[in-house]
Design a protein around this motif. Structure first.
Motif, PDB file in Angstrom:
ATOM      1  N   GLY A   1      -9.341 -43.881  18.792  1.00 35.07           N
ATOM      2  CA  GLY A   1      -9.314 -45.015  19.703  1.00 35.07           C
ATOM      3  C   GLY A   1     -10.608 -45.794  19.606  1.00 35.07           C
ATOM      4  N   PHE A   2     -10.631 -46.969  20.228  1.00 36.08           N
ATOM      5  CA  PHE A   2     -11.865 -47.732  20.326  1.00 36.08           C
ATOM      6  C   PHE A   2     -12.146 -48.031  21.790  1.00 36.08           C
ATOM      7  CE2 PHE A   2      -8.590 -51.014  19.646  1.00 36.08           C
ATOM      8  CZ  PHE A   2      -8.855 -51.907  20.686  1.00 36.08           C
ATOM      9  N   VAL A   3     -13.399 -48.265  22.108  1.00 30.61           N
ATOM     10  CA  VAL A   3     -13.819 -48.502  23.485  1.00 30.61           C
ATOM     11  C   VAL A   3     -13.360 -49.900  23.914  1.00 30.61           C
ATOM     12  CG1 VAL A   3     -15.788 -48.692  25.051  1.00 30.61           C
ATOM     13  CG2 VAL A   3     -15.794 -46.972  23.217  1.00 30.61           C
ATOM     14  N   ASN A   4     -12.803 -49.973  25.115  1.00 26.40           N
ATOM     15  CA  ASN A   4     -12.372 -51.262  25.649  1.00 26.40           C
ATOM     16  C   ASN A   4     -12.723 -51.324  27.133  1.00 26.40           C
ATOM     17  OD1 ASN A   4     -11.281 -53.824  25.522  1.00 26.40           O
ATOM     18  ND2 ASN A   4      -9.267 -53.171  24.790  1.00 26.40           N
ATOM     19  N   TRP A   5     -12.604 -52.511  27.701  1.00 22.04           N
ATOM     20  CA  TRP A   5     -12.917 -52.688  29.119  1.00 22.04           C
ATOM     21  C   TRP A   5     -12.127 -53.869  29.656  1.00 22.04           C
ATOM     22  CZ3 TRP A   5     -18.227 -55.345  30.290  1.00 22.04           C
ATOM     23  CH2 TRP A   5     -18.590 -56.213  29.255  1.00 22.04           C
ATOM     24  N   PRO A   6     -12.044 -54.025  30.990  1.00 24.29           N
ATOM     25  CA  PRO A   6     -11.214 -55.099  31.548  1.00 24.29           C
ATOM     26  C   PRO A   6     -11.580 -56.495  31.058  1.00 24.29           C
ATOM     27  CG  PRO A   6     -11.726 -53.511  33.256  1.00 24.29           C
ATOM     28  CD  PRO A   6     -12.536 -53.110  32.048  1.00 24.29           C
ATOM     29  N   THR A   7     -12.838 -56.708  30.719  1.00 26.75           N
ATOM     30  CA  THR A   7     -13.263 -58.007  30.188  1.00 26.75           C
ATOM     31  C   THR A   7     -12.419 -58.437  28.995  1.00 26.75           C
ATOM     32  OG1 THR A   7     -15.521 -57.720  30.995  1.00 26.75           O
ATOM     33  CG2 THR A   7     -15.226 -59.161  29.088  1.00 26.75           C
ATOM     34  N   LEU A   8     -11.971 -57.481  28.190  1.00 28.68           N
ATOM     35  CA  LEU A   8     -11.196 -57.785  26.984  1.00 28.68           C
ATOM     36  C   LEU A   8      -9.750 -57.292  27.090  1.00 28.68           C
ATOM     37  CD1 LEU A   8     -13.847 -56.918  24.219  1.00 28.68           C
ATOM     38  CD2 LEU A   8     -13.256 -59.158  25.120  1.00 28.68           C
ATOM     39  N   ASP A   9      -9.288 -57.046  28.304  1.00 33.27           N
ATOM     40  CA  ASP A   9      -7.915 -56.543  28.409  1.00 33.27           C
ATOM     41  C   ASP A   9      -6.921 -57.629  27.975  1.00 33.27           C
ATOM     42  OD1 ASP A   9      -7.213 -58.254  30.546  1.00 33.27           O
ATOM     43  OD2 ASP A   9      -7.696 -56.790  32.074  1.00 33.27           O
ATOM     44  N   PRO A  10      -5.698 -57.221  27.641  1.00 32.78           N
ATOM     45  CA  PRO A  10      -4.710 -58.194  27.140  1.00 32.78           C
ATOM     46  C   PRO A  10      -3.922 -58.887  28.251  1.00 32.78           C
ATOM     47  CG  PRO A  10      -3.863 -55.974  26.921  1.00 32.78           C
ATOM     48  CD  PRO A  10      -5.245 -55.830  27.470  1.00 32.78           C
ATOM     49  N   LEU A  11      -4.388 -58.799  29.490  1.00 31.72           N
ATOM     50  CA  LEU A  11      -3.690 -59.390  30.630  1.00 31.72           C
ATOM     51  C   LEU A  11      -4.340 -60.712  31.021  1.00 31.72           C
ATOM     52  CD1 LEU A  11      -3.366 -56.072  32.665  1.00 31.72           C
ATOM     53  CD2 LEU A  11      -1.746 -57.033  31.006  1.00 31.72           C
ATOM     54  N   HIS A  12      -3.632 -61.502  31.809  1.00 30.44           N
ATOM     55  CA  HIS A  12      -4.121 -62.834  32.208  1.00 30.44           C
ATOM     56  C   HIS A  12      -4.351 -62.853  33.712  1.00 30.44           C
ATOM     57  CE1 HIS A  12      -4.710 -67.166  32.090  1.00 30.44           C
ATOM     58  NE2 HIS A  12      -3.828 -67.295  33.077  1.00 30.44           N
TER      59      HIS A  12
END
Length: 787
Positions: free
Chosen positions: A350-361
């Protein structure tokens, strides 16, 4: 056991149960020892001597798992010295772990505990390193929304390992294997089943993990190993591709070699080094690549590499993948290929992600340009967004579901998000997420990812006095007592578990003094940040382990701890004492109320008497208290954009005090936001200098308590250094324009008295202490016994 034997022989007149326990120990009545000690062992932070006695009594009774936990509490909090390490080593040897015993006993011997040498000499020689060969892949996969070990699902109950002790920067790693081992034993006893590292740690950590898991075959601690990267522009590279990509992949290959016990790494600044010979690959549940990627860096990459795609041996980018998603697919695929070809093993990726880059609008989260356009159309006097990189919270996405295994690939993927309740602003402002914003946000992430397991790779709340962001449901970025932190973080875990996510990893192992928060860091001296504990700063106060000043006073309104502190002022009807440690300025006062105390820290200030200009005024009474700051020295200025309701606090930069007046010390954690539909979300301000009464619980701390009233009108007060704009108490540096200046100390003035001088010694190595916070025990109650 010289110290224990001496204490028993002296029969020191301490608390009666402890005295009785010593006498019973001398008689060999170990059950009686534990019976006497049980009332003393039930709190958050039992006395060191009680834990020592209990550990050796448990060991002598053959209650080895209990002894292991007791000695881990001592060693893991750097208490008990060589004697605790000796007991730790004896217990590990008795449990069948000679190599773990060797590490503990060797450290005990280096601390001067000579009895350890006899046991060390009796241990069998260390086994030779196992020859490196191709292996059977570990039985791990990520599928159907969860992790699997063989045919059994595993919900991850994990802890992120921040391991920088006070006085150290993040790459100044702990080297003692026995300390890592004690931490792992404590986490395992808490009910954790996984730990995460952000980067490659020293070989001693992997030896400790290897020995822990060989001993606890029925409840190993699985590892999520990080492959860290800086941003290319931070290291002088022009792009993520080319030389930087090869550097990134080299780091990943070295991490994989280390996990297989096959890395010899020479010293290199900012990196762990040494001989990695412990093969922990059978317990590495996932490889987690990257960091919280900054959206502007991702956006720049998209502009440079339009149309980039990727198809490799094990992974490919989906047709709708963005260029950076394709880049990450290549990184993960090439690392998987390397591990398969070198060792014959694979594991979930996996890779690290956070809400700043989430796929939601999120309609409430306008971009800088959108917000500027909306506000200008209303007639507000606003400046356009500055040129250059801008940190946006909902304009760029990274979607882990756009990475796919190639047909027939044995590699599985998981999504890993760092999710805190209070950030970004849409988690606070988005009305469609109410009333349970944190849970509803996680539910939306879960719905989006399909069958891909969703791991909340960071969650937590800090026990800091300062608040860096308010949350409408009370899940603020700071502002919790330690007991309040435990209650709220336990609630976050329960939301993760109730949604049946793949798991969660609490942030973090310990309070780390080197960290910095946007709201409080500007008046710190960054080169000195690890050498004092800014209790205002949320980033420094997330830990399961509290890192506090050594010998820190307990705020309780009692004078006993102050007996050795000299009087600053002693006259009929009143007195004043002052004490400094790496966290607070402490004051003890008895006299008429209200207390009004002027504090002079730097040149200038309100002229109170000849020769003393005050930058701060402390006022305390039975009704409450405040710390006021001189207006010119206050780092902020109230401005507006030309219309009612557009006020904001402007950070002025370095300041010098003027002649007054005193004003409240106000902060603005939540700036006013304008959503994409034009909805305004008002700013939130609070008075940092408003003082609250309270007390510290036994064995814990309530940092929200600033003063306590004791018997006979005794007032005990503590002021965090940051509230006095002391930029580095370790060097006696104070905030000033154009840069922090050294000061000799403080001058204090009580009305009707002459000015008083107070100073404290500087330090290069902070004196600190570790202890388990209430958060540890709250999670232990939830996690122990879980499958």
């Amino acid at each position: 056991m010289p110290l224990l034997g001496l204490l028993v022989a002296l029969g020191l007149a301490w608390a009666s149960p402890l005295e009785e326990a010593r006498a019973l120990y001398q008689k060999g009545e170990m059950e009686g020892v534990l019976s006497q000690l049980n009332p003393l062992l039930g709190g958050y932070d039992p006395e060191e001597e009680a834990l020592l006695l209990a550990g050796f009594a448990q060991y002598r009774l053959g209650r080895l798992e209990e002894a292991l936990f007791t000695f881990s509490r001592l060693v893991g909090t750097l208490k008990g010295g060589g004697e605790a390490l000796y007991g730790f080593g004896l217990t590990l040897r008795a449990l069948g772990d000679p190599e773990g015993a060797r590490a503990a006993l060797d450290w005990a011997l280096r601390q001067g505990y000579r009895e350890a040498d006899t046991i060390l000499q009796s241990l069998p020689p260390p086994p030779p390193p196992a020859p490196k060969a191709r292996k059977t892949p570990p039985p791990f996969r990520a599928a159907e929304g969860r992790f699997w070990v063989g045919d059994k699902p595993l919900q991850v109950r994990g802890v992120n390992l921040g391991v920088a002790l006070p006085g150290r920067f993040p790459a100044e790693f702990v080297e003692e294997e026995a300390l890592y081992r004690a931490w792992l034993e404590l986490l395992s006893a808490m009910g954790a089943n996984a730990v995460r590292t952000y980067t490659l740690l020293p070989p001693s950590f992997y030896r400790a993990l290897h020995h822990h898991n060989r001993l606890h075959k029925d409840r190993p601690l699985y590892l999520f190993q990080g492959v860290w990267t800086e941003l290319p522009e931070e290291e002088g590279y022009g792009d993520w591709e080319g030389p930087f990509l090869e550097k990134f992949l080299l780091e990943g290959r070295e991490v994989l070699d280390a996990l297989h016990g096959n890395l010899s790494r020479p010293p290199r600044p900012g990196h762990a080094h040494g001989e990695h010979t412990a093969d922990v690959s059978p317990w590495v549940l996932g490889l987690l690549v990257g960091r919280e990627f900054e959206p502007y860096s991702v956006e720049v990459y998209h502009g440079r590499h339009p149309g980039r795609t990727y198809r490799g041996r094990f992974l490919e980018a989906a047709p709708n993948a963005s260029p950076f998603e394709a880049y990450l697919a290549e990184v993960l695929d090439r690392l998987a290929t390397y591990e398969w070809e070198a060792y014959g093993t694979l594991r979930p990726l996996g890779f690290v992600n956070w809400p700043t880059l989430d796929p939601l609008h999120w309609p409430s989260e306008a971009s800088h340009q959108e917000e500027y356009t909306l506000r200008r159309a209303r007639g507000e006097k606003v400046e356009p967004p500055r040129p250059g990189p801008l940190h946006e919270e909902d304009t760029v996405t990274l979607d882990p579901t756009h990475l796919k295994p190639t047909p027939g690939s044995p590699v599985s993927l998981f999504a890993a998000y760092h999710v805190y309740p209070y950030y970004p602003d849409f988690l606070v402002n988005e009305r469609d997420l109410a009333p349970n914003r944190y849970r509803n946000y996680l539910a939306r992430l879960k719905a989006h990812r399909g069958g891909m397991p969703l791991l909340i790779a960071e969650f937590g709340l800090p026990s800091s006095r300062g608040i860096a962001h308010f949350h409408p449901e009370g899940l603020h970025h700071g502002g919790f007592s330690e007991e309040g932190q435990g209650e709220k973080v336990a609630g976050l875990w329960q939301e993760i578990a109730a949604l049946d996510l793949a798991g969660g990893m609490v942030f973090a192992l310990m309070d780390e003094w080197f960290k910095r928060n946007w709201l409080f860091m500007e008046w710190e001296a960054p080169s000195r940040d690890p050498f004092w504990h800014n209790i205002l700063d949320p980033e420094e106060n997330y830990g399961l382990l509290a890192a506090t000043a050594k010998g820190a006073f307990r705020l309780d309104g009692k004078a006993e701890e102050w007996e050795g502190v000299p009087f600053l002022l002693r006259e009929e009807g009143r007195f004043l004492k002052a004490y400094a440690d790496p966290e607070y300025l402490w004051l003890l006062y008895r006299g008429p109320l209200p207390l009004r105390l002027y504090l002079d820290t730097v040149p200038g200030g309100v002229p109170v008497v000849e020769g003393l200009g005050a930058e701060f005024l402390l006022e305390v009474s039975a009704q409450g208290g405040r710390l006021l700051v001189e207006q010119g020295y206050y780092p902020f200025q109230e401005l507006d954009h030309g219309l009612p309701g557009t006020e904001y606090l402007h950070f002025r930069g370095a300041t010098k005090p003027g002649n007054g007046p005193f004003v409240p010390f106000i902060l603005e954690p939540n700036r006013r936001r304008t959503g994409r539909d034009g909805t305004d979300y008002p700013r939130i301000v609070y008075e940092l200098g408003k003082l609250q009464p309270g007390r510290d619980p036994e064995g814990a701390r309530n940092p929200m308590a600033d003063y306590a009233l004791g018997e006979d009108g005794l007032w005990e007060i503590r002021i965090p250094w940051g509230m006095l704009l002391i930029a580095a108490p370790s060097r006696r540096l104070a905030w000033y324009a154009p840069e922090p200046i050294p000061i000799e100390g403080l001058r204090l003035l009580l009305p009707g008295a002459s000015p008083l001088s107070f100073t404290w010694p500087t330090w290069e190595e902070p004196a600190f202490a570790l202890r388990l916070k209430p958060l540890y025990f709250r999670l232990r109650a939830l996690w122990r016994g879980a499958p």
